[in-house]
Design a protein around this motif. Structure first.
Motif, mmCIF file in Angstrom:
data_model
loop_
_atom_site.group_PDB
_atom_site.id
_atom_site.type_symbol
_atom_site.label_atom_id
_atom_site.label_comp_id
_atom_site.label_asym_id
_atom_site.label_seq_id
_atom_site.Cartn_x
_atom_site.Cartn_y
_atom_site.Cartn_z
ATOM 1 N N SER A 18 100.934 44.084 33.606
ATOM 2 C CA SER A 18 101.471 43.155 34.324
ATOM 3 C C SER A 18 100.494 41.887 35.216
ATOM 4 O O SER A 18 99.600 42.018 34.906
ATOM 5 C CB SER A 18 101.313 44.781 36.014
ATOM 6 N N PRO A 19 101.304 40.933 35.515
ATOM 7 C CA PRO A 19 100.815 39.655 35.660
ATOM 8 C C PRO A 19 99.846 39.881 37.242
ATOM 9 O O PRO A 19 98.656 38.961 37.842
ATOM 10 C CB PRO A 19 101.411 39.210 36.157
ATOM 11 N N GLU A 33 99.793 48.954 30.978
ATOM 12 C CA GLU A 33 98.481 49.365 31.074
ATOM 13 C C GLU A 33 99.030 49.043 32.709
ATOM 14 O O GLU A 33 98.952 48.235 33.560
ATOM 15 C CB GLU A 33 97.798 48.500 31.086
ATOM 16 N N VAL A 34 98.684 50.383 33.705
ATOM 17 C CA VAL A 34 98.919 50.742 35.258
ATOM 18 C C VAL A 34 97.442 51.298 35.668
ATOM 19 O O VAL A 34 97.063 51.611 34.769
ATOM 20 C CB VAL A 34 100.159 51.811 35.378
ATOM 21 N N ALA A 42 98.530 55.232 54.939
ATOM 22 C CA ALA A 42 99.834 55.628 55.769
ATOM 23 C C ALA A 42 100.407 54.254 55.409
ATOM 24 O O ALA A 42 102.397 54.312 55.640
ATOM 25 C CB ALA A 42 99.606 55.467 56.920
ATOM 26 N N LEU A 43 99.771 52.963 54.903
ATOM 27 C CA LEU A 43 100.294 51.954 54.569
ATOM 28 C C LEU A 43 100.181 51.564 52.843
ATOM 29 O O LEU A 43 99.714 51.414 53.006
ATOM 30 C CB LEU A 43 100.799 51.233 55.223
ATOM 31 N N THR A 44 100.860 51.824 51.881
ATOM 32 C CA THR A 44 100.733 51.035 50.616
ATOM 33 C C THR A 44 101.602 49.742 49.965
ATOM 34 O O THR A 44 102.598 49.932 49.942
ATOM 35 C CB THR A 44 100.557 52.713 49.941
ATOM 36 N N ILE A 45 101.006 49.841 49.301
ATOM 37 C CA ILE A 45 101.412 48.212 47.855
ATOM 38 C C ILE A 45 101.619 49.438 46.495
ATOM 39 O O ILE A 45 99.924 49.772 45.930
ATOM 40 C CB ILE A 45 100.504 47.550 48.202
ATOM 41 N N THR A 46 102.369 49.117 45.772
ATOM 42 C CA THR A 46 102.439 49.751 44.006
ATOM 43 C C THR A 46 103.138 48.474 44.018
ATOM 44 O O THR A 46 104.238 48.021 43.889
ATOM 45 C CB THR A 46 102.748 50.707 44.383
ATOM 46 N N ASP A 47 102.364 48.092 42.293
ATOM 47 C CA ASP A 47 102.777 47.828 41.320
ATOM 48 C C ASP A 47 103.635 48.413 40.578
ATOM 49 O O ASP A 47 103.927 49.081 39.598
ATOM 50 C CB ASP A 47 101.840 46.978 40.717
ATOM 51 N N LEU A 48 105.250 47.640 40.592
ATOM 52 C CA LEU A 48 106.352 48.235 39.504
ATOM 53 C C LEU A 48 106.491 47.777 38.760
ATOM 54 O O LEU A 48 107.796 47.913 38.446
ATOM 55 C CB LEU A 48 107.500 48.789 40.603
ATOM 56 N N THR A 49 105.705 46.622 38.235
ATOM 57 C CA THR A 49 106.144 45.589 37.127
ATOM 58 C C THR A 49 106.855 46.787 35.959
ATOM 59 O O THR A 49 107.839 46.046 35.035
ATOM 60 C CB THR A 49 105.403 44.654 36.580
ATOM 61 N N PRO A 50 106.140 47.284 35.449
ATOM 62 C CA PRO A 50 106.249 47.767 34.260
ATOM 63 C C PRO A 50 107.716 48.752 34.435
ATOM 64 O O PRO A 50 108.919 48.596 32.767
ATOM 65 C CB PRO A 50 105.823 48.819 34.266
ATOM 66 N N LEU A 51 108.666 49.057 35.835
ATOM 67 C CA LEU A 51 110.123 49.589 35.599
ATOM 68 C C LEU A 51 110.906 48.197 34.957
ATOM 69 O O LEU A 51 110.909 47.266 34.701
ATOM 70 C CB LEU A 51 110.797 49.294 36.936
ATOM 71 N N THR A 129 112.420 42.212 32.358
ATOM 72 C CA THR A 129 111.011 43.474 32.457
ATOM 73 C C THR A 129 110.214 42.856 32.430
ATOM 74 O O THR A 129 109.139 42.546 33.040
ATOM 75 C CB THR A 129 111.279 44.577 31.552
ATOM 76 N N HIS A 130 109.511 41.694 30.950
ATOM 77 C CA HIS A 130 108.675 41.179 31.184
ATOM 78 C C HIS A 130 108.434 39.582 32.253
ATOM 79 O O HIS A 130 107.495 39.044 32.221
ATOM 80 C CB HIS A 130 108.271 40.742 29.763
ATOM 81 N N GLY A 131 109.579 39.795 32.549
ATOM 82 C CA GLY A 131 109.561 37.589 32.952
ATOM 83 C C GLY A 131 109.638 38.415 34.090
ATOM 84 O O GLY A 131 109.165 36.770 35.481
#
Length: 222
Positions: A18-19, A33-34, A42-51, A129-131
């Motif tokens: 992911s970038p 790679e994740v 209670a507040l989170t941020i998650t990188d879902l770029t691989p979806l 996906t990769h863009g």
């Protein structure tokens, strides 16, 4: 978008990245790679770029829209029988973004192409996906965080669960989807790949007062 890495067994494998900088521990997941980091904040941020991310364009209010099950401004899960396990987002007039589990972009693209062909309408199906980059904010304070960087009314009356819109978030054009997870308020934010790191950093900065933390990718992600 990808580099040649060496696995524990020796052979070279291709790992997509992911970038958005991922906090350790870093783990492989279906060719990506994740981050394996786990947060109880209670507040989170998650990188879902691989979806998998596949875009569809077709006439607004036509047969394709009926088949996908998501009008402009709304998101729907499993909108068509062939799209089980996906989230279909009506991201613009005659535009849809289909999100699916990691590694399924090719299969989903073929399924969507079949839907367009069967509908008998002119349409296009493109694998993004990769863009593109994709993030999830999760927590009851997520709306308060977004209110600091986005001028859209995020009240339940205006943008309930399932609402989708395109707006400026931290001065960046972003597709936003209200997608509550497990009964907890949650938002998906989708932007160009080149802007992914900027958007993640801006959200982390805006969320500092709410105790935001990074949570790693968890399968299936949607």
């Amino acid at each position: 978008m990808s580099d040649a890495d060496r696995s524990a067994d020796g052979p070279t494998v291709t790992i997509a990245r992911s970038p958005i900088a991922a906090p350790e521990p870093l783990v492989p997941h279906r060719g990506w790679e994740v981050s394996g980091r786990r947060s109880a904040a209670a507040l989170t941020i998650t990188d879902l770029t691989p979806l998998a991310k596949v875009a569809v364009r077709a006439p607004m209010d036509g047969a394709v829209q009926r088949a996908l099950g998501a009008p402009f401004g709304r998101a729907a899960r499993d909108g068509a029988p062939a799209l089980d396990g996906t989230l279909v987002v009506g991201s613009g007039p005659g535009e849809w973004l289909v999100l699916a589990p990691v590694g399924t972009a090719g299969e989903v693209r073929e399924q969507l192409a079949g839907i367009v062909t069967e509908a008998g309408e002119f349409g296009t199906v493109v694998d993004l996906t990769h863009g593109r980059a994709l993030l999830r904010l999760r927590g009851e304070a997520s709306a308060d965080l977004l209110a600091k960087v986005c001028a859209v009314d995020l009240s339940d009356a205006v943008t309930p669960d399932g609402a989708a819109f395109r707006s400026s978030v931290a001065n960046l054009v972003t597709d936003v989807v209200r997608d509550d997870a497990g009964g907890v308020r949650s938002y998906l934010l989708h932007c160009e790949r080149s802007s992914g790191q900027y958007l993640a950093a801006a959200l982390l900065d805006a969320g500092a007062e709410f105790g935001i933390d990074v949570d790693g990718f968890r399968d299936p992600g949607i």
